[in-house]
Scaffold this active site. Sequence first.
Site, mmCIF file in Angstrom:
data_model
loop_
_atom_site.group_PDB
_atom_site.id
_atom_site.type_symbol
_atom_site.label_atom_id
_atom_site.label_comp_id
_atom_site.label_asym_id
_atom_site.label_seq_id
_atom_site.Cartn_x
_atom_site.Cartn_y
_atom_site.Cartn_z
ATOM 1 N N LYS A 218 40.098 46.332 41.375
ATOM 2 C CA LYS A 218 40.913 45.387 40.451
ATOM 3 C C LYS A 218 42.524 45.553 40.564
ATOM 4 O O LYS A 218 42.671 46.687 40.282
ATOM 5 C CB LYS A 218 40.010 44.847 39.491
ATOM 6 C CG LYS A 218 38.817 44.136 39.779
ATOM 7 C CD LYS A 218 38.007 43.606 38.544
ATOM 8 C CE LYS A 218 36.973 42.783 39.370
ATOM 9 N NZ LYS A 218 36.027 42.477 38.328
ATOM 10 N N ARG A 254 29.457 48.071 39.278
ATOM 11 C CA ARG A 254 29.629 47.180 40.519
ATOM 12 C C ARG A 254 30.676 47.508 41.506
ATOM 13 O O ARG A 254 32.008 47.463 40.817
ATOM 14 C CB ARG A 254 29.837 45.908 40.022
ATOM 15 C CG ARG A 254 29.831 44.697 41.035
ATOM 16 C CD ARG A 254 30.061 43.275 40.383
ATOM 17 N NE ARG A 254 30.015 42.470 41.314
ATOM 18 C CZ ARG A 254 30.930 41.923 41.978
ATOM 19 N NH1 ARG A 254 32.147 42.647 41.810
ATOM 20 N NH2 ARG A 254 30.921 41.040 42.852
HETATM 21 N N1 HH2 Z 1 33.802 41.075 39.479
HETATM 22 C C1 HH2 Z 1 33.909 39.849 40.480
HETATM 23 C C2 HH2 Z 1 32.909 39.203 40.901
HETATM 24 N N2 HH2 Z 1 31.352 39.069 40.065
HETATM 25 N N3 HH2 Z 1 30.183 40.347 38.527
HETATM 26 C C3 HH2 Z 1 30.129 41.071 37.526
HETATM 27 N N4 HH2 Z 1 28.919 41.419 36.734
HETATM 28 N N5 HH2 Z 1 31.124 41.770 36.922
HETATM 29 C C4 HH2 Z 1 32.366 41.736 37.686
HETATM 30 O O1 HH2 Z 1 33.308 42.728 37.232
HETATM 31 C C5 HH2 Z 1 32.690 41.037 38.877
HETATM 32 C C6 HH2 Z 1 31.628 40.113 39.191
HETATM 33 C C7 HH2 Z 1 35.065 40.082 41.390
HETATM 34 O O2 HH2 Z 1 35.240 40.968 42.437
HETATM 35 P P1 HH2 Z 1 34.726 40.363 43.881
HETATM 36 O O3 HH2 Z 1 33.372 39.998 44.074
HETATM 37 O O4 HH2 Z 1 35.070 41.487 44.743
HETATM 38 O O5 HH2 Z 1 35.651 39.443 44.203
HETATM 39 P P2 HH2 Z 1 35.665 37.746 44.222
HETATM 40 O O6 HH2 Z 1 35.350 37.238 43.131
HETATM 41 O O7 HH2 Z 1 37.204 37.260 44.604
HETATM 42 O O8 HH2 Z 1 34.686 37.242 45.457
#
Ligand code: HH2
Length: 273
Positions: A218, A254
């Site tokens: 992040k 995660r």
């Molecule tokens: N962060 C993201 C998405 N889902 N779920 C939980 N439980 N906790 C988190 O911190 C979290 C999440 C964002 O990361 P990512 O899936 O890599 O990115 P994007 O939302 O751009 O697909």
Amino acid sequence: MVRQPIAQRFPPPSVMGVVNVTPDSFSDGGVTLEPEAAVASAQRLRAEGAAIVDVGGESTRPGSAGVDADEELRRVEPVLQALGGEVPLSIDTCKAAVARVALDLGTELVNDVTALRGDPELAGVVAEAGAYLCLVHMQGEPRTMQVDPTYEDVVSEVAAFLEERLSYAVESGIREELVCLDPGIGFGKTVEHNFELLRRLDELTALGRPVVIGFSRKSSLGKLLGDPRATTGSMAASVGAAVAAYERGATILRVHDVREHVEALAAAQEVLA
Ligand code: HH2
């Protein structure tokens, strides 16, 4: 199906690997958009030690507008179908229609960044399936959440929010022992808010549910290291944050880079034993 409590199913430190079947995720958009690539990535993350793999078909990066349920399903359904029964699965969605299909295909956890505020039918779907649930804190919505996040006291406000959403989940028929809580690193938070949440993680673990932390890659990590315009953070900084979070009581981490996190957390676990 009667599931064992989530604390037993995923003892600390458990790693949740991320597979984004999206063109626009903040750190890996497009990398695993094709189903074959997503399936191979999930299998690799499992082999590297992920306790569960979180599959998402909608980016929630700052500024994103979202997709409809049909498009989200078109992305994730073939992936879940190929993996069901082979890899423990979580679905990263706020939509009941997507969760329903995912649960039918053997997914065991619904990871909802809106904490059951996005779709009024989602709680019922989770309750009926007896699935695990992750409730995530977010201030605002992805399109605008990073514009000017403001709190009087971020930790007590996040704790109060998660406690209220947990009560709502339980009133909706979801067994409390199946629920985990996530302060939502980067979801309507400044760099300082994100680190304050980890510094005072004991105030979240005091809610009595396993805590999930998703600090992986992040932008706060990149900003911490001196780039005010960073949109991502490095793997090394991600591992550092995850180990510190585990030490402060986080249960599920995660992450995108599973092998590195599993190795670091194994060493940290031995130190803490
Ligand atoms: N962060 C993201 C998405 N889902 N779920 C939980 N439980 N906790 C988190 O911190 C979290 C999440 C964002 O990361 P990512 O899936 O890599 O990115 P994007 O939302 O751009 O697909």
